[in-house]
Design an enzyme around this catalytic site. Structure first.
Site, mmCIF file in Angstrom:
data_model
loop_
_atom_site.group_PDB
_atom_site.id
_atom_site.type_symbol
_atom_site.label_atom_id
_atom_site.label_comp_id
_atom_site.label_asym_id
_atom_site.label_seq_id
_atom_site.Cartn_x
_atom_site.Cartn_y
_atom_site.Cartn_z
ATOM 1 N N SER A 148 9.636 -59.515 6.156
ATOM 2 C CA SER A 148 8.984 -58.457 7.235
ATOM 3 C C SER A 148 8.410 -57.423 6.284
ATOM 4 O O SER A 148 8.474 -57.343 5.151
ATOM 5 C CB SER A 148 9.866 -58.021 8.294
ATOM 6 O OG SER A 148 11.132 -57.196 7.442
ATOM 7 N N LYS A 149 7.608 -56.540 7.011
ATOM 8 C CA LYS A 149 7.071 -55.262 6.313
ATOM 9 C C LYS A 149 6.589 -54.415 7.393
ATOM 10 O O LYS A 149 6.463 -54.758 8.602
ATOM 11 C CB LYS A 149 5.622 -55.568 5.639
ATOM 12 C CG LYS A 149 5.557 -54.847 4.495
ATOM 13 C CD LYS A 149 6.322 -55.167 3.323
ATOM 14 C CE LYS A 149 5.935 -54.128 2.067
ATOM 15 N NZ LYS A 149 6.770 -54.764 0.653
ATOM 16 N N GLY A 150 6.421 -53.195 6.937
ATOM 17 C CA GLY A 150 6.186 -52.268 7.930
ATOM 18 C C GLY A 150 5.390 -50.922 7.328
ATOM 19 O O GLY A 150 5.489 -50.904 5.962
ATOM 20 N N VAL A 162 5.929 -55.859 11.011
ATOM 21 C CA VAL A 162 5.576 -57.457 11.225
ATOM 22 C C VAL A 162 6.608 -57.950 10.800
ATOM 23 O O VAL A 162 7.225 -57.863 9.707
ATOM 24 C CB VAL A 162 4.578 -57.759 10.579
ATOM 25 C CG1 VAL A 162 4.442 -59.340 10.782
ATOM 26 C CG2 VAL A 162 3.125 -56.739 11.058
#
Ligand code: NAD
Length: 405
Positions: free
Chosen positions: A94-96, A49
């Protein structure tokens, strides 16, 4: 989001911008087919995201965990946006994550999963667009695979596509200690602000991993007395001060503090309510709640962990006059040195450790002062001030760029 809403209200954000900042820019869901050692193909689910990229490339970790959900990844990506902005880095957030149990995967399976996930999200990755880093259950080795996979697709080596890499392949000196060092720096600033001496300040540290153990050592080196430490095996209290070298040696030998004899055994809950000057939660989220906040006796809380205090506990701590250094400021040392890593990779010129540490000190000290100034100006606590500062920085850039609607 309740904290975001409160800060947005105080900032009187225009309704359109409020809506923009409340939504992630991009959400990616990928299937991650992975060849298992038994010859069969397993399909995992991966997310990435990008919450906001108005200030620069998105920055945020990748986690491998069974608990990963799209909702969690979205929330963490928003958090990264505010964290980068509060220390004024030219990054978005962001992050994943991949839904998997990495402890049940062999090294080969983990590598193939990492590479296929990277290939799945490759369209958004890049030093100018989205730069991952390690997070829960990912490490330097995983980052090396991400960097290699990306580089293979680009047909040339691109070190700046991830941070938290091994130093030998473009990582930064000082990255491993950066979050703990940042905690030490802002704790000292808080003590100075409150007129409390650093020498002899008593501190309880929850969590003895990367953040907790390093913050404890650095604060002790500054003259503080670490009277309690803990990990998932429980807590250890010693009024005269914990022998940290002995504790570290114990962890090295036994892979945890269990069986440590350098203090009286206490529970993790007891540790939070000890009569100390500073409490440094550096383990889990949601440990200080509306139920136990009234029993906290520390004068200062430095949030090394992400989200150790629930929104419901904030007002209780305020009423008690406890000075909270909020997570998005307190543990931003890690992402700050990640930014230094990205700068060094792009410049192809690497700094010595003293330069990294001095520049980190400069950014953390200035950010603490910025948040404190705003908290005084608006008569709000440090957390609300930190959100106001970061949201206003992101909002300013949106106003200058204009909303392409
Ligand atoms: P880590 O895995 O190195 O250490 C975590 C520590 O917490 C370990 O000592 C573990 O035993 C302890 N722990 C686990 N469960 C516990 C429990 N139930 N009660 C008490 N202790 C428990 O992790 P870390 O990198 O030190 O991260 C700690 C926190 O800091 C996390 O919230 C993380 O998101 C946050 N953080 C880390 C960084 C970083 O650079 N490492 C940066 C920003 C924020």
């Amino acid at each position: 989001m309740s904290r975001f809403d409160r800060a947005a209200e105080l900032l009187d954000l225009e309704p359109g911008l409020y809506k923009v900042l409340r939504h992630p820019e991009k959400q990616i869901i990928v299937s991650v087919p992975t060849l298992m050692d038994n010859g069969e193909v397993e399909v995992f689910t991966g997310y990435r995201v990008l919450y906001n990229t108005s200030r620069g490339p998105a920055k945020g970790g990748i986690r491998f965990d069974l608990q990963v959900t799209l909702e969690e990844v979205k929330a963490l990506a928003a958090w990264m946006t505010w964290k980068c902005a509060v220390v004024n880095l030219p990054f978005g957030g962001s992050k994943g994550g991949v839904v998997c149990d990495p402890f049940k995967l062999s090294a080969g399976e983990l590598e193939r999963l990492t590479r296929r996930y990277t290939a799945g999200i490759i369209a958004t990755l890049g030093p100018d667009s989205d730069v991952p880093a390690p997070d829960v259950n990912t490490n330097e080795r995983v980052m090396a695979w991400v960097m290699d996979t990306y580089s293979m697709h680009m047909r040339h080596t691109v070190t700046a596509v991830v941070t938290g890499k091994p130093v030998e392949m473009g990582g930064s000196l000082g990255r491993r200690e950066a979050t703990g060092r940042g905690c030490m720096i802002v704790t000292k600033e808080a003590l100075k602000h409150l007129g409390m001496p650093v020498q002899g300040t008593t501190i309880a540290v929850q969590g003895f991993g990367n953040v907790g153990s390093i913050a404890a050592q650095l604060l002790q080196r500054e003259g503080c007395k670490i009277v309690a430490i803990s990990d998932k095996s429980g807590g250890y209290y010693n009024k005269g001060g914990i022998d940290l070298s002995a504790a570290l040696a114990h962890v090295k030998q036994h892979r945890g503090l269990e069986g440590f004899r350098g203090g009286d055994q206490i529970s993790n809950d007891d540790l939070l309510t000890l009569d100390v000057d500073v409490l440094l939660p550096a383990a889990l989220e949601n440990v200080i709640t509306s139920k136990n906040a009234s029993k906290v006796r520390a004068r200062v809380i430095c949030e090394g962990a992400n989200g150790p205090t629930t929104a419901g506990a904030d007002s209780v701590l305020d009423e008690k006059g406890i000075f909270v250094i909020p997570d998005i400021l307190a543990n931003a040392g890690g992402v700050t040195v990640s930014y230094f890593e990205w700068v060094q990779d792009r410049g192809g010129y690497f700094w010595d450790e003293a330069t990294v540490n001095n520049r980190l000190t400069e950014i953390m000290t200035r950010s603490f002062a910025d948040v404190l100034q705003l908290s005084r100006q608006h008569k709000v606590n440090m957390r609300t001030a930190a959100y106001m500062l970061s949201i206003s920085r992101v909002a300013t850039v949106h106003r200058l760029r204009g909303i392409y609607a």
